[in-house]
Design an enzyme around this catalytic site. Structure first.
Site, short mmCIF file in Angstrom:
data_model
loop_
_atom_site.label_atom_id
_atom_site.label_comp_id
_atom_site.label_asym_id
_atom_site.label_seq_id
_atom_site.Cartn_x
_atom_site.Cartn_y
_atom_site.Cartn_z
CB THR A 38 -3.93 9.14 -0.97
OG1 THR A 38 -5.16 8.46 -1.21
CG2 THR A 38 -3.51 8.91 0.46
CD GLU A 93 -2.51 1.89 1.90
OE1 GLU A 93 -2.09 1.73 3.05
OE2 GLU A 93 -3.16 2.87 1.54
#
Ligand code: HSE
Length: 310
Positions: free
Chosen positions: A185, A132
């Site tokens: 993000t 991630e």
């Protein structure tokens, strides 16, 4: 080990949960990602198919959250086997629903299941977090933790992955609305100030303690008083059109709380039951529809199992 292939599911998740930036998250029952995995004669990991990502996810293993995480597990185990992965994105990408985390979790689960589960889910955690990390550059498990382990997870320390499952009161339902606007993000993290006042710290730690205690004691009133973010939400709200109107609509319909899901743009609300959740979801959606913002609405119980082989 005689099987040639299988499918795994990794659920979406809501990170931060208002007052727990980078250290709190919960998994949803739906949506989620599906990964098909097959043995291959060629050692290592290859990605052979990606659907549902509109061409936005790279096939190169080093740049792909699922592929990279899967490869890290394989390296750790020293396995000479080869694997082909198909990634089927069944949730919006770049939405604040932990999409890259779900893919990373799916990747590590797929390899582990195919090899007969040499590692526990907790042992898989660091590899999924590494996967991630490709997406936003930071090492935090607030999406990966719940997607892999299920339920709500609290991370005392991300560096050592000191992670704990939090009791979830019976009947708690999550409403998540995804407005179709782009929030990366990385950008959503970069806008955050490094400075926090002592007053904010006291309020935020009070809320976090209250939320954890409220969850543990199934004290919905305490949860309601605690689901507030005085540090991150005020800085990120500007990235999400009509955020405060959506939040007001949710609270008016008796949501326990409402804030930004992960880095946004999705907005989540927690509700005491399904009846309230449906009213809350409709009210949140009406605000976006009235302002001509396309959206997807998800209403889901908290997922307790996390990633599974289907
Ligand atoms: N805690 C993270 C954030 C979740 O809010 O940036 C998204 O990766």
């Amino acid at each position: 080990m005689s099987e040639t292939g299988m499918k795994v599911f990794a659920p979406a998740s809501v990170a931060n949960v208002a007052c727990g930036y980078d250290i709190l998250g919960f998994a949803l029952e739906k949506p989620g990602d599906e990964i098909m995995v097959r043995f291959s004669d060629k050692p290592g990991v290859r990605i052979t198919k990606i659907t549902g990502a509109k061409g936005k996810i790279p096939y190169e293993v080093e740049k792909n959250t699922a592929g990279f995480a899967a490869q890290k597990v394989l390296e750790h185990l020293g396995s000479p086997r080869g694997f082909e992965l198909e990634i089927h994105k069944k949730m919006p990408f770049g939405s604040g629903l932990g999409s890259s985390a779900a893919s990373a979790v799916g990747g590590v689960m797929a390899i582990n299941e195919m090899l007969g589960n040499p590692l526990t889910k907790r042992e898989l955690l660091p590899f999924a977090v590494l996967g991630e990390q490709i997406a936003d550059g930071a090492y935090h498990a607030d999406n990966v933790g719940p997607s892999l382990l299920g339920g709500m997870t609290f991370i005392r320390d991300n560096a050592t992955l000191d992670i704990h499952k939090v009791h979830v009161p019976r009947g708690l339902i999550a409403v998540v609305i995804y407005p179709h606007v782009q929030v990366l993000t990385r950008d959503s993290r970069n806008i955050l100030s490094d400075s926090v006042t002592l007053k904010q710290t006291v309020q935020q730690t009070g809320n976090l303690g209250g939320l954890l205690l409220g969850m543990n004691n199934s004290d919905l009133d305490l949860i309601k008083r605690s689901l507030n973010d005085v540090i991150i939400e005020p800085q990120r709200a500007q990235l999400i059109p009509h955020f405060y109107d959506v939040k007001e609509a949710a609270l008016k319909e008796d949501a326990l709380g409402c804030s930004i899901s992960g880095a946004g743009p999705s907005i989540f609300a927690l509700c005491a039951n399904t009846f309230i959740a449906e009213n809350v979801g409709n009210a949140m959606q009406k605000v976006l529809v009235d302002n001509k913002i396309e959206n997807d609405l998800f209403i889901s119980p908290i997922n307790h199992e996390g990633a599974i082989r289907l």
